[in-house]
Design an enzyme around this catalytic site. Structure first.
Site, mmCIF file in Angstrom:
data_model
loop_
_atom_site.group_PDB
_atom_site.id
_atom_site.type_symbol
_atom_site.label_atom_id
_atom_site.label_comp_id
_atom_site.label_asym_id
_atom_site.label_seq_id
_atom_site.Cartn_x
_atom_site.Cartn_y
_atom_site.Cartn_z
ATOM 1 N N ILE A 2 -8.500 -0.482 6.886
ATOM 2 C CA ILE A 2 -9.162 0.693 7.436
ATOM 3 C C ILE A 2 -10.288 1.175 6.517
ATOM 4 O O ILE A 2 -11.017 2.116 6.841
ATOM 5 C CB ILE A 2 -8.140 1.824 7.696
ATOM 6 C CG1 ILE A 2 -8.670 2.822 8.743
ATOM 7 C CG2 ILE A 2 -7.769 2.537 6.409
ATOM 8 C CD1 ILE A 2 -8.860 2.228 10.106
ATOM 9 N N SER A 3 -10.464 0.516 5.381
ATOM 10 C CA SER A 3 -11.464 0.924 4.394
ATOM 11 C C SER A 3 -12.805 0.233 4.637
ATOM 12 O O SER A 3 -12.904 -0.996 4.539
ATOM 13 C CB SER A 3 -10.969 0.582 2.982
ATOM 14 O OG SER A 3 -12.025 0.658 2.047
ATOM 15 N N PRO A 4 -13.873 0.997 4.903
ATOM 16 C CA PRO A 4 -15.182 0.359 5.077
ATOM 17 C C PRO A 4 -15.681 -0.272 3.782
ATOM 18 O O PRO A 4 -16.399 -1.266 3.805
ATOM 19 C CB PRO A 4 -16.096 1.508 5.513
ATOM 20 C CG PRO A 4 -15.444 2.737 4.955
ATOM 21 C CD PRO A 4 -13.970 2.464 5.022
ATOM 22 N N ALA B 261 -13.824 -1.733 1.448
ATOM 23 C CA ALA B 261 -13.187 -3.043 1.296
ATOM 24 C C ALA B 261 -13.896 -4.065 2.179
ATOM 25 O O ALA B 261 -14.138 -5.207 1.767
ATOM 26 C CB ALA B 261 -11.702 -2.967 1.643
#
Length: 206
Positions: free
Chosen positions: A12-14, A16
């Protein structure tokens, strides 16, 4: 013996996503073994004093979009600034990556596919059909991996990853841990590469 980097991240991390391909290229260039450690950020934020996006000051939320545009262009990757399904629970895709890693399969290629699904293609990565498509495209048996991802064993590893992240004082996604030294954020990849090249010892908090 190959150098090992523990890769703590969530789908869910942009950030990453933005650094994922660059990190894989860096690891391959330097013959680094990557241990994928998908992590639930809720406990990490609670431990470190971080806030989920919706609770951050509007100025911080606004600046996030500026940074996302900068790094989209820098990394030359497609990026939907406001995905249709954000936020969405990341536990199932995170656990699918763990299940693949535990089976000795390429979790990082799967993660690349999932990152693209949410951050470029506006798909809901919490839905099994979306994950099944990602798995099938890579030649995996979707039903088997999805079943494993929901097992107590894999959920236990997911919890253990969070506990390890908290124990090591990590504060967000992605974090690359080399010899116990955390490099937080995909914008630290250049510094991570410097450490690999120099073979220096790890830095520690004073």
């Amino acid at each position: 013996m190959s150098v090992v980097i523990d890769y703590f991240y969530t789908h869910i991390s942009p950030w990453a996503y933005l650094g994922h391909n660059a990190f894989i290229e860096l690891a391959q260039k330097h013959d680094v073994t990557v241990r994928a450690r998908p992590v639930d950020l809720s406990g990490v934020f609670a431990s470190s004093g971080g806030l989920p996006l919706g609770k951050r000051h509007p100025a911080r939320q606004a600046y996030r979009f500026v940074e996302m545009q900068r790094w989209r262009d820098k990394r030359n990757v497609p990026l939907t600034m406001k995905p249709a399904f954000f936020p969405t629970p990341p536990a199932l895709p995170d656990c699918c990556a763990i299940a693949l890693a535990e089976a000795g399969k390429d979790a990082l290629a799967f993660s690349a596919s999932v990152f693209k699904a949410i951050w470029a293609d506006d798909k809901n990565i919490a839905e099994e059909p979306v994950l099944a498509e990602c798995l099938a495209d890579l030649g995996h048996e979707p039903a088997a991996i999805l079943k494993a991802a929901q097992s107590d064993e894999i959920k236990g590893i997911y919890t253990a990853n969070q506990e390890q992240a908290v124990h090591q004082g990590l504060i967000g996604s992605p974090t690359y841990v080399l010899n116990g030294e955390p490099f937080w954020g995909q914008d630290r990849l250049e510094i991570l590469e410097d450490a690999l090249i120099s073979k220096r010892g790890p830095y520690h908090p004073l």
